[in-house]
Design a protein around this motif. Structure first.
Motif, PDB file in Angstrom:
ATOM      1  N   UNK A  84       0.841  -1.210   0.000  1.00 40.94           N
ATOM      2  CA  UNK A  84       0.000   0.000   0.000  1.00 40.94           C
ATOM      3  C   UNK A  84       0.870   1.252   0.000  1.00 40.94           C
ATOM      4  N   UNK A  85       1.879   1.279   0.846  1.00 36.73           N
ATOM      5  CA  UNK A  85       2.771   2.439   0.927  1.00 36.73           C
ATOM      6  C   UNK A  85       3.519   2.638  -0.384  1.00 36.73           C
ATOM      7  N   UNK A 125       2.443   5.935  -2.516  1.00 39.45           N
ATOM      8  CA  UNK A 125       3.457   6.701  -1.799  1.00 39.45           C
ATOM      9  C   UNK A 125       3.261   8.210  -1.924  1.00 39.45           C
ATOM     10  N   UNK A 126       2.800   8.658  -3.078  1.00 45.50           N
ATOM     11  CA  UNK A 126       2.685  10.095  -3.321  1.00 45.50           C
ATOM     12  C   UNK A 126       1.359  10.694  -2.867  1.00 45.50           C
ATOM     13  N   UNK A 156       0.147  11.440   6.110  1.00 43.16           N
ATOM     14  CA  UNK A 156       1.186  11.059   7.073  1.00 43.16           C
ATOM     15  C   UNK A 156       0.641  10.068   8.097  1.00 43.16           C
ATOM     16  N   UNK A 157      -0.620  10.280   8.511  1.00 39.66           N
ATOM     17  CA  UNK A 157      -1.222   9.377   9.484  1.00 39.66           C
ATOM     18  C   UNK A 157      -1.346   7.953   8.963  1.00 39.66           C
ATOM     19  N   UNK A 158      -1.770   7.809   7.696  1.00 42.97           N
ATOM     20  CA  UNK A 158      -1.881   6.473   7.108  1.00 42.97           C
ATOM     21  C   UNK A 158      -0.508   5.828   6.955  1.00 42.97           C
ATOM     22  N   UNK A 159       0.483   6.646   6.589  1.00 40.18           N
ATOM     23  CA  UNK A 159       1.834   6.111   6.428  1.00 40.18           C
ATOM     24  C   UNK A 159       2.359   5.565   7.762  1.00 40.18           C
TER      25      UNK A 159
END
Length: 351
Positions: A308-309, A313-314, A318-321
């Motif tokens: 997923x990341x 990625x783009x 930030x929270x999901x990452x």
């Protein structure tokens, strides 16, 4: 639910980019370029390990339930568990030659009828024989057992390798996320329900399968026969994914024989392999913990958020990452610590 949603979103994104997406869980394959197939080989290896491990566990589950039924109802009769495992090899071998997923879905549906019959009989007994004495905080257990618990909990959601094949075979794939979410919550509810009831009734005397705790009689016979028949019918569903990965390579490599000959030979070999693994470690709870920690944790908790990341990625916040990386870290801990604990437990049973 989060990691399942990640798989579906990654699969949809890759399809929208016109990537050659296969029907099994190898969505890391294109992230390393055409020359480097590390991602594909890694995810395929864990899928094969996980699914064949499940198949080995199924041998043990069928054999143990049949053994309990026969020996509880035939006085003085006793055979080692390994003898029962050998006896069911022929039936599983014959079923393994059915490779159409739609036919397997029918088998699974029949199996669901039997498993619910077994679960209902277990629930009736547990409700009639509760044990509420001395329930206290001490029954939470020790910290050292947590790795084994998490490994077995991950195993409980064992169908992750079938998510993409099922979606790709559906007439209306857009309906799949809702169906999958409902099914996952149902599995979670059943696990919690019988986990709590099993503890209330049997406490620390609970065995690898709650059906083994039932006293001799019609209730235990019905539940154990139902579970054995269900697992027998669904063995080939677990066997489907590794064959989808392995067979194309085998057919391309062995050109001197016909496609059907290679397929029958490959299926026979891997059924015998899972049979031998079940003979080697005939302790169902330890085998479940080992497979759950070693392979299922990677497929369920590491690969989906990683994919997923890498795909989004783009665009992800930030929270999901951070959430994805936390899930991966948690999965890595379960994989390492759970595998070590499981191996230690297995070694102790043979020493």
């Amino acid at each position: 639910i989060y990691r399942i949603t990640s798989i579906l979103q990654v699969n949809k994104a890759m399809k929208s980019k016109s990537l050659n997406q296969p029907q099994h869980l190898c969505y890391l394959q294109d992230f390393y370029g055409n020359e480097n197939q590390i991602g594909r080989k890694l995810s395929n290896a864990f899928l094969i390990l996980t699914q064949l491990g499940f198949c080995s566990i199924y041998f043990i589950m069928i054999a143990e339930n049949i053994q309990r039924v026969i020996e509880n109802n035939v006085e003085g009769f006793h055979l080692p568990l390994k003898v029962y495992i050998v006896c069911i090899l022929v039936f599983i071998m014959l079923l393994s030659f059915v490779w159409d997923i739609k036919t397997l879905a029918i088998f699974s549906l029949i199996g669901n009828v039997f498993i619910f019959t077994g679960l209902i009989t277990i629930a009736v007994y547990v409700f009639q024989n509760p044990n509420y004495e001395n329930i206290s905080a001490t029954y939470i257990g020790d910290i050292g057992s947590l790795p084994i618990f998490f490994a077995m909990a991950v195993y409980a959601f064992e169908g992750i390798g079938l998510i993409l094949p099922l979606e790709n075979q559906m007439k209306n794939p857009s309906h799949f996320p809702v169906i999958l979410t409902i099914a996952t919550f149902c599995v979670l509810a059943i696990q919690l329900f019988f986990g709590i009831l099993g503890f209330i009734c049997f406490r620390y005397d609970i065995e690898g399968s709650i059906s083994f705790n039932l006293p001799q009689g019609i209730t235990s016979a019905i539940s154990q026969c139902s579970i054995a028949f269900t697992v027998l019918l669904t063995y080939n569903l677990m066997f489907f994914v590794p064959m989808e990965i392995i067979l194309p390579t085998m057919k391309a490599s062995i050109v001197q024989f016909s496609s059907y000959t290679v397929e029958f030979g490959t299926r026979t070999f891997f059924v015998i392999l899972t049979f031998l693994l079940s003979i080697l470690i005939p302790h169902i709870h330890l085998f479940i913990a080992l497979i759950g920690a070693l392979a299922s944790s990677c497929l369920a908790l590491i690969f989906p958020p990683l994919a997923y990341v890498m795909v989004f990625n783009d665009s992800i916040s930030r929270g999901k990452r951070i959430t994805c990386w936390c899930i991966m870290a948690f999965g890595a801990i379960i994989c390492v610590v759970g595998t070590v604990y499981s191996i230690i437990k297995i070694v102790k049973t043979f020493v």
